[in-house]
Design a protein around this motif. Structure first.
Motif, mmCIF file in Angstrom:
data_model
loop_
_atom_site.group_PDB
_atom_site.id
_atom_site.type_symbol
_atom_site.label_atom_id
_atom_site.label_comp_id
_atom_site.label_asym_id
_atom_site.label_seq_id
_atom_site.Cartn_x
_atom_site.Cartn_y
_atom_site.Cartn_z
ATOM 1 N N ILE A 194 36.593 27.459 49.188
ATOM 2 C CA ILE A 194 35.428 27.898 48.129
ATOM 3 C C ILE A 194 35.700 27.807 46.683
ATOM 4 O O ILE A 194 34.712 27.319 46.074
ATOM 5 N N THR A 195 37.110 27.958 46.474
ATOM 6 C CA THR A 195 37.229 28.044 44.943
ATOM 7 C C THR A 195 37.315 26.673 44.681
ATOM 8 O O THR A 195 37.110 26.496 43.315
ATOM 9 N N ASN A 196 37.154 25.569 45.371
ATOM 10 C CA ASN A 196 37.369 24.374 44.909
ATOM 11 C C ASN A 196 36.138 23.724 44.887
ATOM 12 O O ASN A 196 35.775 22.568 44.573
ATOM 13 N N THR A 197 34.935 24.441 45.278
ATOM 14 C CA THR A 197 33.668 23.967 45.275
ATOM 15 C C THR A 197 32.860 24.384 43.667
ATOM 16 O O THR A 197 33.565 25.313 43.140
ATOM 17 N N TRP A 198 32.093 23.697 43.077
ATOM 18 C CA TRP A 198 31.498 23.961 42.094
ATOM 19 C C TRP A 198 30.938 25.584 41.690
ATOM 20 O O TRP A 198 31.312 26.077 40.705
ATOM 21 N N TRP A 199 30.328 25.957 42.750
ATOM 22 C CA TRP A 199 29.815 27.098 42.563
ATOM 23 C C TRP A 199 30.669 28.403 42.888
ATOM 24 O O TRP A 199 30.779 29.353 42.441
ATOM 25 N N GLY A 200 31.978 28.087 43.681
ATOM 26 C CA GLY A 200 32.740 29.022 43.731
ATOM 27 C C GLY A 200 33.589 29.244 42.534
ATOM 28 O O GLY A 200 33.913 30.254 42.040
ATOM 29 N N PHE A 201 33.870 27.761 41.698
ATOM 30 C CA PHE A 201 34.551 27.880 40.453
ATOM 31 C C PHE A 201 33.663 28.662 39.491
ATOM 32 O O PHE A 201 34.281 29.559 38.491
ATOM 33 N N LEU A 202 32.269 28.518 39.586
ATOM 34 C CA LEU A 202 31.331 29.391 38.603
ATOM 35 C C LEU A 202 31.311 30.663 38.849
ATOM 36 O O LEU A 202 31.398 31.575 37.785
ATOM 37 N N ILE A 203 31.538 30.880 39.884
ATOM 38 C CA ILE A 203 31.571 32.509 40.304
ATOM 39 C C ILE A 203 32.620 33.202 39.628
ATOM 40 O O ILE A 203 32.665 34.333 39.109
ATOM 41 N N ILE A 204 33.972 32.447 39.754
ATOM 42 C CA ILE A 204 35.252 33.068 39.176
ATOM 43 C C ILE A 204 35.011 33.156 37.686
ATOM 44 O O ILE A 204 35.261 34.276 37.114
ATOM 45 N N ILE A 205 34.409 32.174 37.110
ATOM 46 C CA ILE A 205 34.237 32.070 35.667
ATOM 47 C C ILE A 205 33.293 33.367 35.063
ATOM 48 O O ILE A 205 33.545 34.048 34.178
ATOM 49 N N PHE A 206 32.323 33.290 35.794
ATOM 50 C CA PHE A 206 31.053 34.338 35.673
ATOM 51 C C PHE A 206 31.863 35.903 35.752
ATOM 52 O O PHE A 206 31.767 36.852 34.899
ATOM 53 N N LEU A 207 32.391 36.216 36.869
ATOM 54 C CA LEU A 207 33.176 37.303 37.065
ATOM 55 C C LEU A 207 34.305 37.657 36.094
ATOM 56 O O LEU A 207 34.142 38.849 35.462
ATOM 57 N N ILE A 208 35.197 36.789 35.572
ATOM 58 C CA ILE A 208 35.765 37.121 34.469
ATOM 59 C C ILE A 208 35.252 37.412 33.341
ATOM 60 O O ILE A 208 35.548 38.456 32.657
ATOM 61 N N HIS A 209 34.135 36.912 32.986
ATOM 62 C CA HIS A 209 33.247 37.184 31.552
ATOM 63 C C HIS A 209 32.392 38.343 31.470
ATOM 64 O O HIS A 209 32.073 39.079 30.645
ATOM 65 N N PHE A 210 32.087 38.647 32.786
ATOM 66 C CA PHE A 210 31.116 39.716 33.135
ATOM 67 C C PHE A 210 31.994 40.929 32.848
ATOM 68 O O PHE A 210 31.505 41.996 32.196
ATOM 69 N N LEU A 211 33.263 40.803 33.409
ATOM 70 C CA LEU A 211 34.186 42.154 33.262
ATOM 71 C C LEU A 211 34.686 42.356 31.659
ATOM 72 O O LEU A 211 34.664 43.339 31.125
ATOM 73 N N TRP A 212 34.789 41.212 31.226
ATOM 74 C CA TRP A 212 35.239 41.011 29.825
ATOM 75 C C TRP A 212 34.205 41.805 29.185
ATOM 76 O O TRP A 212 34.657 42.433 27.976
ATOM 77 N N PHE A 239 43.867 37.423 42.177
ATOM 78 C CA PHE A 239 43.293 36.758 43.242
ATOM 79 C C PHE A 239 43.527 35.381 43.488
ATOM 80 O O PHE A 239 44.234 34.898 44.409
ATOM 81 N N TYR A 240 43.322 34.630 42.384
ATOM 82 C CA TYR A 240 43.368 33.083 42.393
ATOM 83 C C TYR A 240 44.774 32.490 42.112
ATOM 84 O O TYR A 240 44.853 31.373 42.480
ATOM 85 N N THR A 241 45.817 33.097 41.614
ATOM 86 C CA THR A 241 46.991 32.569 41.263
ATOM 87 C C THR A 241 47.655 31.949 42.231
ATOM 88 O O THR A 241 48.338 30.786 41.933
ATOM 89 N N PRO A 242 47.776 32.730 43.468
ATOM 90 C CA PRO A 242 48.579 31.842 44.705
ATOM 91 C C PRO A 242 47.799 30.725 45.009
ATOM 92 O O PRO A 242 48.371 29.689 45.431
ATOM 93 N N ILE A 243 46.457 30.636 44.820
ATOM 94 C CA ILE A 243 45.740 29.489 45.532
ATOM 95 C C ILE A 243 45.753 28.358 44.420
ATOM 96 O O ILE A 243 46.113 27.172 44.847
ATOM 97 N N VAL A 244 45.903 28.500 43.155
ATOM 98 C CA VAL A 244 46.127 27.325 42.212
ATOM 99 C C VAL A 244 47.450 26.829 42.100
ATOM 100 O O VAL A 244 47.601 25.646 41.988
ATOM 101 N N LEU A 245 48.275 27.609 42.536
ATOM 102 C CA LEU A 245 49.584 27.143 42.621
ATOM 103 C C LEU A 245 49.943 26.413 43.602
ATOM 104 O O LEU A 245 50.748 25.308 43.651
ATOM 105 N N ALA A 246 49.259 26.579 44.859
ATOM 106 C CA ALA A 246 49.520 26.114 46.254
ATOM 107 C C ALA A 246 48.600 24.720 46.167
ATOM 108 O O ALA A 246 49.292 23.619 46.350
ATOM 109 N N ASN A 247 47.535 24.696 45.508
ATOM 110 C CA ASN A 247 46.729 23.635 45.275
ATOM 111 C C ASN A 247 47.310 22.641 44.393
ATOM 112 O O ASN A 247 47.264 21.197 44.763
#
Length: 454
Positions: free
Chosen positions: A248-266, A279-287
């Protein structure tokens, strides 16, 4: 009434996000993420040395490289394996240590973090061999398949023992969590061998971890055995949900959801980067490690600081430069002067809280839209192979351009990083231009009123 409901929503969101960010598990995950950075940088240095001909496709350079540094590529690979090849041990080991230390300090328990780390390593290596139930006995898997070499149950590759590398991060986290909870339970219920005060602390600590360690070994072995009877193991079991999340995180929409949530919270003043990265640190390291071996994952390494939030949350590098050089309002120009240097290194708290962006309705749209735009540009540039995939992780304060080069080991990555910063600023420009005019007008009116009063 509407303002009261809005205020209640903000308070609830801040409260929930604050509790999550301050939870023991998340704090331990963040410590683990920080601990990996020096190892990933060391690994990146020697990985880049092995791909220099691809990074600099200059005529004649490949031949020069082959007769110089190219002679040592296997040594570079060994050093890379000694860093990124033990990623699960480093990440999950630090998580276990930090998680134990947090419980030790906050619950005033007689826990020894280093003992917890050693218990984790024991438990983790119980899960590493691949076992099968055959002919009424537990047996080691064996395979001579060149793509899946397994001897005595241990899968190996040119990167070393497969399961202690990035593929084992998720299993390591689960095993680390179980280890800490068992250790905590045994200590709270005094399941320990206590030595007299006259016994040296080192000896006393070793005996105090005997029963907790035994409990950890028995529980992990029992879980492992039950899964072997079911025809699987903990690595294969956890691979299903985590691979789904990774996809999911490797899709364009999944990536945009992560970006949106980061900035919505900020925008609510909550550190969205900390919460989402847990959430995503283990994923990016594995990828990232998978990319080195030939995979093509976009969401790897540190794509956010490399290509998306250049200058800090909201992608504000271009904004900071404009404020310092072009703003008419005194307030904005002064903030720009303070922020322009930190923004080069992806630090922008002066803008977030001084402009301000947090709770500022006028700037909410560009604050979220700018990183979404730069995120889309970087996603399609890399997935369409206009720019090489990310194979290394740069330190998050790395300046624009250099961050893209390090991440992709290519000059194209450097260009993409700069292009993304420009795209983000183009989103910011009409909003900040209008905001600057309004503040300038307010300053002029305030100045005129002061003169009239005088």
């Amino acid at each position: 009434m509407a303002n009261e409901e809005s205020s209640t929503f903000k308070d609830k969101l801040i409260n929930i996000a604050g509790k999550f960010a301050g939870s023991r598990f998340v704090r331990a995950i963040m410590d683990a993420g920080y601990s990996v950075i020096p190892f990933s940088i060391i690994g990146a240095i020697f990985l880049i040395l092995t791909v220099l001909p691809q990074a600099f496709p200059i005529p004649g350079f490949a031949a020069l490289y082959a007769h110089s540094l190219g002679r040592f590529t296997n040594l570079f690979q060994v050093i890379y394996n000694a860093t990124m090849g033990i990623l699960a041990l480093v990440f999950a080991g630090q998580f276990t240590f930090s998680y134990t230390k947090i419980y030790q300090q906050e619950e005033k328990l007689a826990l020894v973090p280093i003992n917890a780390l050693f218990m984790f390593m024991m438990a983790f290596f119980i899960t590493v061999p691949q076992l099968i139930w055959k002919s009424g006995t537990i047996q080691f898997q064996q395979s001579l398949n060149p793509n899946n070499i397994i001897g005595a149950g241990i899968a190996v590759s040119t990167s070393g023992i497969t399961r202690i590398a990035s593929v084992g991060i998720f299993t390591g986290l689960v095993v680390g969590w179980i280890t800490v909870q068992i250790y905590r339970f045994t200590v709270k219920h005094n399941w320990q061998i206590k030595m007299p005060d006259s016994v040296p602390a080192g000896v006393s600590n070793s005996f105090s971890s005997l029963i907790p360690g035994l409990c950890v070994a028995v529980v992990i072995a029992a879980i492992n055995l039950a899964l072997v009877f079911a025809g699987t193991d903990i690595f294969k079991l956890l691979f299903i949900p985590f691979s789904f999340i990774s996809d999911i995180t490797n899709t364009w929409w999944g990536f945009l959801i992560i970006i949106f949530l980061i900035h919505f919270l900020w925008w609510f003043g909550v550190h969205g980067s900390t919460i989402m990265s847990s959430f995503y640190t283990p994923i990016v390291l594995a990828n990232m490690a998978a990319n080195v071996k030939g995979a093509n994952n976009f969401f790897a390494g540190d794509p956010l600081n490399g290509f998306v939030i250049i200058g800090g949350a909201g992608a504000t590098l271009g904004l900071a430069i404009w404020l310092a050089t072009c703003a008419k309002s005194v307030q904005l120009k002064e903030i720009g002067k303070v922020e322009v240097v930190p923004a080069i290194f992806n630090i922008n708290e002066p803008i977030l809280f001084g402009l301000p962006i947090v709770y500022n309705v006028d700037l909410m749209i560009p604050f979220i839209a700018a990183p979404l735009a730069s995120g889309l540009v970087s996603y399609f540039a890399i997935t369409l192979k206009l720019v090489p995939k990310i194979i290394t992780q740069q330190p998050w304060p790395t300046p624009v351009g250099l961050s893209g080069f390090i991440g992709t080991a290519s000059w194209k990555g450097a260009v993409l990083s700069i292009v993304c910063a420009i795209v983000a600023f183009l989103v910011w420009y009409p909003f900040i231009k209008r905001y600057d005019k309004r503040l300038l007008k307010q300053e002029q009116e305030a100045g005129g009123s002061a003169e009239s009063a005088a």
